[in-house]
Design an enzyme around this catalytic site. Sequence first.
Site, PDB file in Angstrom:
ATOM      1  N   PRO A   1       0.819  -1.327  -0.002  1.00  0.00           N
ATOM      2  CA  PRO A   1      -0.021   0.080   0.178  1.00  0.00           C
ATOM      3  C   PRO A   1       0.853   1.281   0.059  1.00  0.00           C
ATOM      4  O   PRO A   1       0.580   2.258  -0.749  1.00  0.00           O
ATOM      5  CB  PRO A   1      -0.832  -0.099   1.186  1.00  0.00           C
ATOM      6  CG  PRO A   1      -1.041  -1.331   1.509  1.00  0.00           C
ATOM      7  CD  PRO A   1       0.445  -2.204   1.113  1.00  0.00           C
ATOM      8  N   TYR A   2       1.941   1.297   0.990  1.00  0.00           N
ATOM      9  CA  TYR A   2       2.502   2.542   0.982  1.00  0.00           C
ATOM     10  C   TYR A   2       3.518   2.891  -0.386  1.00  0.00           C
ATOM     11  O   TYR A   2       3.084   4.055  -0.968  1.00  0.00           O
ATOM     12  CB  TYR A   2       3.627   2.547   2.088  1.00  0.00           C
ATOM     13  CG  TYR A   2       4.393   3.993   2.290  1.00  0.00           C
ATOM     14  CD1 TYR A   2       3.949   5.160   2.561  1.00  0.00           C
ATOM     15  CD2 TYR A   2       5.608   3.896   2.167  1.00  0.00           C
ATOM     16  CE1 TYR A   2       4.697   6.074   2.759  1.00  0.00           C
ATOM     17  CE2 TYR A   2       6.521   4.876   2.121  1.00  0.00           C
ATOM     18  CZ  TYR A   2       6.202   6.015   2.548  1.00  0.00           C
ATOM     19  OH  TYR A   2       6.548   7.043   2.330  1.00  0.00           O
ATOM     20  N   PRO A   3       4.222   2.102  -0.906  1.00  0.00           N
ATOM     21  CA  PRO A   3       5.044   2.292  -2.330  1.00  0.00           C
ATOM     22  C   PRO A   3       3.845   2.679  -3.427  1.00  0.00           C
ATOM     23  O   PRO A   3       4.172   3.567  -4.173  1.00  0.00           O
ATOM     24  CB  PRO A   3       5.492   0.851  -2.452  1.00  0.00           C
ATOM     25  CG  PRO A   3       5.834   0.174  -1.072  1.00  0.00           C
ATOM     26  CD  PRO A   3       4.425   0.431  -0.443  1.00  0.00           C
TER      27      PRO A   3
ATOM     28  N   SER B   1       0.908   3.921  -3.278  1.00  0.00           N
ATOM     29  CA  SER B   1       0.201   5.073  -3.038  1.00  0.00           C
ATOM     30  C   SER B   1       1.264   6.376  -3.075  1.00  0.00           C
ATOM     31  O   SER B   1       0.968   7.323  -3.746  1.00  0.00           O
ATOM     32  CB  SER B   1      -0.495   5.200  -1.671  1.00  0.00           C
ATOM     33  OG  SER B   1       0.450   5.185  -0.556  1.00  0.00           O
TER      34      SER B   1
END
Length: 322
Positions: free
Chosen positions: A135-137, A139
């Site tokens: 999710p972080y990468p 986004s």
Amino acid sequence: MKIFITGASGFVGGAAARTLARDNEVLALSRSEKSDATIKALGATPVRGALNSIDAAMLRGVDAVVHCAAKVETWGPMKEFIEINVKGTERLLAAAKQAGVKRFVHIGTEAALFYGQAMNDLDETAPMAFASPLPYPRSKALAERAVRAANNDSFTTIVLRPRFIWGPGDQTLLPALKAMVKAGRFTWIDKGRALTDTVHVDNVVHAIKLALTQGKGGEAYFITDGGDPISFRDMMTKMAATIGLELPDKNMPGWLARGAAGLLDFIWRLTLRRSPPPIDPHTAALLSRNCTLKIDKARRDLGYEPVITRDAGIAALMQAGR
């Protein structure tokens, strides 16, 4: 210069606000009275609001925006990361353009290229991970794309990609290490052999200052401590020592850590759990894969050179911890 900062109550945003407020008028987005107090102590003026409600009126008269706010976690629902990191950035870009802001500096990350693979000696031509399962990468990749696409002749956008930010004021890594050791949950992955670049927070702030006047619009720049990779084991051991913390010698093979993380992630999502699993796919991959980056482009376009070495930064932390 009149500068508007998001994330000023956090690690990087706070360091940037403190430094920039010495020579500029600095406004900072604030979500609470507690954040107001933190921002005022940095020498900046709080502007009450949030990324989901930002509007052009908040940015009237602002020359540059420094966007540091983000959901920086390794696990959670994809939609939450998209809402904050992508849609929040898109709203801020739209408000800045409408308000006539001339420059937009976005704090991105090398994670925008990460889907779990090793990243060896990368430069900024490496492909971004728009479809990363993490999710972080994903986004941050989508947010960076929006920032770079917004660049035009009257609105200059610059993306900085710092790697493994550390230094005084760290609110994440050292506290997490301390909590894991105390709970008996700390384990090296592949004995901590994976190599990583790092960047001291003072070097990040220096890059931000440069990006307010230098750099090519619509471009991204890796920012590190100077192209001197270090193993996770060496770096984390040195950092832990600055607070008198000794890291245990427990170890887990990388293949096992990544497999266990994938299985736990599946179970946690299937059972709709909100708290993160003991180890997640992002963390398992991050700590078992090399990440080394080239900063030639930042040196050329921004005139960037680190203002503090890793050794000097560790020595200062050690002194402060005594």
